[in-house]
Design a protein around this motif. Structure first.
Motif, PDB file in Angstrom:
ATOM      1  N   GLU A 114       0.827  -1.249  -0.014  1.00  0.00           N
ATOM      2  CA  GLU A 114       0.007   0.189  -0.038  1.00  0.00           C
ATOM      3  C   GLU A 114       0.902   1.055   0.174  1.00  0.00           C
ATOM      4  OE1 GLU A 114      -2.589  -0.327   3.522  1.00  0.00           O
ATOM      5  OE2 GLU A 114      -3.901  -1.863   2.493  1.00  0.00           O
ATOM      6  N   PRO A 115       0.444   2.129  -0.884  1.00  0.00           N
ATOM      7  CA  PRO A 115       0.979   3.599  -0.819  1.00  0.00           C
ATOM      8  C   PRO A 115       1.140   4.235   0.621  1.00  0.00           C
ATOM      9  CG  PRO A 115      -0.468   3.376  -2.466  1.00  0.00           C
ATOM     10  CD  PRO A 115      -0.662   2.308  -1.677  1.00  0.00           C
ATOM     11  N   SER A 116       2.220   4.797   0.934  1.00  0.00           N
ATOM     12  CA  SER A 116       2.533   5.617   2.405  1.00  0.00           C
ATOM     13  C   SER A 116       2.899   6.778   2.012  1.00  0.00           C
ATOM     14  CB  SER A 116       3.308   4.432   3.366  1.00  0.00           C
ATOM     15  OG  SER A 116       4.472   4.552   2.660  1.00  0.00           O
ATOM     16  N   LYS A 117       2.786   7.718   3.110  1.00  0.00           N
ATOM     17  CA  LYS A 117       3.128   8.987   3.122  1.00  0.00           C
ATOM     18  C   LYS A 117       4.855   9.215   3.496  1.00  0.00           C
ATOM     19  CE  LYS A 117       0.491  12.454   4.459  1.00  0.00           C
ATOM     20  NZ  LYS A 117      -0.181  13.245   5.255  1.00  0.00           N
ATOM     21  N   VAL A 118       5.518   9.790   2.430  1.00  0.00           N
ATOM     22  CA  VAL A 118       6.979   9.934   2.823  1.00  0.00           C
ATOM     23  C   VAL A 118       7.519  11.475   2.670  1.00  0.00           C
ATOM     24  CG1 VAL A 118       7.463   7.667   1.798  1.00  0.00           C
ATOM     25  CG2 VAL A 118       7.450   9.698   0.345  1.00  0.00           C
ATOM     26  N   SER A 119       8.379  11.748   3.405  1.00  0.00           N
ATOM     27  CA  SER A 119       8.815  13.242   3.324  1.00  0.00           C
ATOM     28  C   SER A 119      10.480  13.236   2.950  1.00  0.00           C
ATOM     29  CB  SER A 119       9.041  13.644   4.632  1.00  0.00           C
ATOM     30  OG  SER A 119       9.483  15.113   4.905  1.00  0.00           O
ATOM     31  N   VAL A 120      10.756  13.900   1.847  1.00  0.00           N
ATOM     32  CA  VAL A 120      11.926  14.150   1.013  1.00  0.00           C
ATOM     33  C   VAL A 120      12.128  15.593   0.908  1.00  0.00           C
ATOM     34  CG1 VAL A 120      13.493  13.326  -0.763  1.00  0.00           C
ATOM     35  CG2 VAL A 120      11.832  11.635   0.012  1.00  0.00           C
ATOM     36  N   GLY A 165       6.936  11.719  -6.826  1.00  0.00           N
ATOM     37  CA  GLY A 165       7.119  12.980  -5.965  1.00  0.00           C
ATOM     38  C   GLY A 165       8.558  13.005  -5.642  1.00  0.00           C
ATOM     39  N   TYR A 166       9.364  11.730  -6.009  1.00  0.00           N
ATOM     40  CA  TYR A 166      10.938  11.630  -5.896  1.00  0.00           C
ATOM     41  C   TYR A 166      11.559  12.461  -7.021  1.00  0.00           C
ATOM     42  CZ  TYR A 166      10.595   8.473  -2.037  1.00  0.00           C
ATOM     43  OH  TYR A 166      10.177   7.705  -0.790  1.00  0.00           O
ATOM     44  N   LYS A 167      10.731  12.726  -8.293  1.00  0.00           N
ATOM     45  CA  LYS A 167      11.409  13.167  -9.370  1.00  0.00           C
ATOM     46  C   LYS A 167      12.517  14.087  -9.219  1.00  0.00           C
ATOM     47  CE  LYS A 167      10.318  14.851 -13.834  1.00  0.00           C
ATOM     48  NZ  LYS A 167       9.115  15.131 -14.825  1.00  0.00           N
ATOM     49  N   ALA A 168      12.209  15.302  -8.481  1.00  0.00           N
ATOM     50  CA  ALA A 168      13.162  16.212  -8.635  1.00  0.00           C
ATOM     51  C   ALA A 168      14.486  15.932  -7.528  1.00  0.00           C
ATOM     52  CB  ALA A 168      12.641  17.643  -7.811  1.00  0.00           C
ATOM     53  N   PRO A 169      14.378  15.065  -6.628  1.00  0.00           N
ATOM     54  CA  PRO A 169      15.557  14.610  -6.018  1.00  0.00           C
ATOM     55  C   PRO A 169      16.060  13.576  -6.746  1.00  0.00           C
ATOM     56  CG  PRO A 169      13.655  14.499  -4.210  1.00  0.00           C
ATOM     57  CD  PRO A 169      13.157  14.939  -5.808  1.00  0.00           C
ATOM     58  N   ALA A 170      15.470  12.733  -7.732  1.00  0.00           N
ATOM     59  CA  ALA A 170      16.414  11.972  -8.523  1.00  0.00           C
ATOM     60  C   ALA A 170      16.968  12.431  -9.308  1.00  0.00           C
ATOM     61  CB  ALA A 170      15.070  10.808  -8.857  1.00  0.00           C
ATOM     62  N   LEU A 171      16.477  13.493 -10.028  1.00  0.00           N
ATOM     63  CA  LEU A 171      17.075  14.506 -11.111  1.00  0.00           C
ATOM     64  C   LEU A 171      18.444  14.833 -10.347  1.00  0.00           C
ATOM     65  CD1 LEU A 171      14.168  16.130 -12.854  1.00  0.00           C
ATOM     66  CD2 LEU A 171      15.860  14.443 -14.107  1.00  0.00           C
ATOM     67  N   PHE A 172      18.017  15.628  -9.328  1.00  0.00           N
ATOM     68  CA  PHE A 172      19.386  16.200  -8.594  1.00  0.00           C
ATOM     69  C   PHE A 172      20.360  15.099  -8.448  1.00  0.00           C
ATOM     70  CE2 PHE A 172      21.584  17.417  -4.742  1.00  0.00           C
ATOM     71  CZ  PHE A 172      22.134  18.597  -5.040  1.00  0.00           C
ATOM     72  N   TRP A 173      20.309  14.127  -7.735  1.00  0.00           N
ATOM     73  CA  TRP A 173      21.175  13.135  -7.450  1.00  0.00           C
ATOM     74  C   TRP A 173      21.848  12.297  -8.879  1.00  0.00           C
ATOM     75  CZ3 TRP A 173      23.711  13.716  -3.232  1.00  0.00           C
ATOM     76  CH2 TRP A 173      22.954  14.226  -2.252  1.00  0.00           C
ATOM     77  N   LEU A 174      20.888  12.303 -10.022  1.00  0.00           N
ATOM     78  CA  LEU A 174      21.434  11.604 -11.004  1.00  0.00           C
ATOM     79  C   LEU A 174      22.475  12.734 -11.694  1.00  0.00           C
ATOM     80  CD1 LEU A 174      21.376   9.754 -13.609  1.00  0.00           C
ATOM     81  CD2 LEU A 174      19.324  10.913 -14.322  1.00  0.00           C
ATOM     82  N   GLY A 175      22.110  13.936 -11.567  1.00  0.00           N
ATOM     83  CA  GLY A 175      22.949  14.882 -12.147  1.00  0.00           C
ATOM     84  C   GLY A 175      24.474  14.919 -11.398  1.00  0.00           C
ATOM     85  N   ASN A 176      24.249  14.680 -10.038  1.00  0.00           N
ATOM     86  CA  ASN A 176      25.657  14.847  -9.461  1.00  0.00           C
ATOM     87  C   ASN A 176      26.385  13.643  -9.489  1.00  0.00           C
ATOM     88  OD1 ASN A 176      25.892  16.849  -7.015  1.00  0.00           O
ATOM     89  ND2 ASN A 176      23.631  16.393  -7.089  1.00  0.00           N
ATOM     90  N   ALA A 177      25.719  12.257  -9.757  1.00  0.00           N
ATOM     91  CA  ALA A 177      26.681  11.062 -10.223  1.00  0.00           C
ATOM     92  C   ALA A 177      27.136  11.392 -11.473  1.00  0.00           C
ATOM     93  CB  ALA A 177      25.454  10.061 -10.350  1.00  0.00           C
TER      94      ALA A 177
END
Length: 252
Positions: A114-120, A165-177
């Motif tokens: 089941e989906p759950s609330k997360v905070s990033v 909802g993880y899209k922006a953090p994923a783009l940021f860390w992908l760019g850093n990698a």
């Protein structure tokens, strides 16, 4: 058994009178016979009443014995029912405990899907367990310095969850990698995508600064200066803006 007082007294009187010669012999005998007959009847009646009383007493004793037996049987039955009730209570308690354990186990298994609330990065959103696990796995790899594996992980994540909802953090860390792997042009593309799609994201100022760093590595100083100037205009209060000022003063 004692004779009734009146009859006994009368018999004595008659016998005394007859002996004393106060009555004629025939009259005395007749009176005595009559009194004896009445006495016999009285004795029979008394004996009959005594027999009935004894029978009633015997019947009462039998009834009391039956009642006592019934009471004992009821007590035994009540004790058995009480024992059965206690057993049923224990069994019911055990069933309820097992039902609770099964329900909890089912909830635990369902919670994995089941989906759950997360905070990033200061934002809350709902994510599927698999989605959350994949992002956190890629991030853990990134933090261990395994940049090639992290690049693959975040790239696959964005393909699988383009609206996450993880899209922006994923783009940021992908760019850093990619920056760490000196893949500067792809890093710039992903940092720009982050800023264009989520301007207000907390990572946006850092992404703009990272673009300038990539441009410096590509020897495009003019573009780097413009990027830093744009950063100062768009995010003047950010920590990245402070760094941008220092970089601008050093770029020639």
């Amino acid at each position: 058994m004692k004779l009734p007082i009146s009859l006994a007294a009368m018999a004595c009187v008659l016998a005394f009178n007859a002996h004393a010669g106060l009555f004629e012999d025939d009259e005395a005998r007749k009176a005595i016979l009559d009194m004896r007959q009445r006495l016999d009847v009285s004795q029979q009646r008394t004996a009959e009443e005594l027999r009935k009383v004894n029978e009633d007493n015997a019947q009462l004793r039998r009834s009391l014995l039956q009642l006592s037996g019934q009471i004992d049987a009821l007590r035994s039955e009540l004790a058995q029912m009480r024992g059965q009730g206690e057993q049923m209570t224990r069994e019911l308690s055990e069933v309820q405990r097992r039902q609770k354990d099964l329900s909890q186990g089912l909830d635990d298994r369902l919670s994995k899907f089941e989906p759950s609330k997360v905070s990033v990065d200061g934002r809350e959103f709902v994510a599927d367990p698999a989605e959350k696990q994949e992002f956190e796995t890629a991030l853990a790899v990134m933090r261990k310095g395994e940049f090639a594996t992290a690049q693959t992980g975040f790239g696959n994540f964005l393909k699988r969850y383009p609206q996450s909802g993880y899209k922006a953090p994923a783009l940021f860390w992908l760019g850093n990698a990619q920056y760490a792997l000196r893949n500067y042009r792809d890093a710039i593309t992903n940092f720009r995508t982050l800023v264009a799609t989520d301007t207000e994201h907390v990572r946006a100022p850092e992404a703009v600064l990272a673009i300038a760093n990539c441009q410096v590595e590509l020897k495009d100083i003019s573009a780097a200066r413009k990027t830093l100037q744009d950063l100062l205009k768009a995010y003047p209060q950010s920590e990245a803006a402070s760094v941008a000022k220092d970089r601008l003063s050093k770029l020639k």
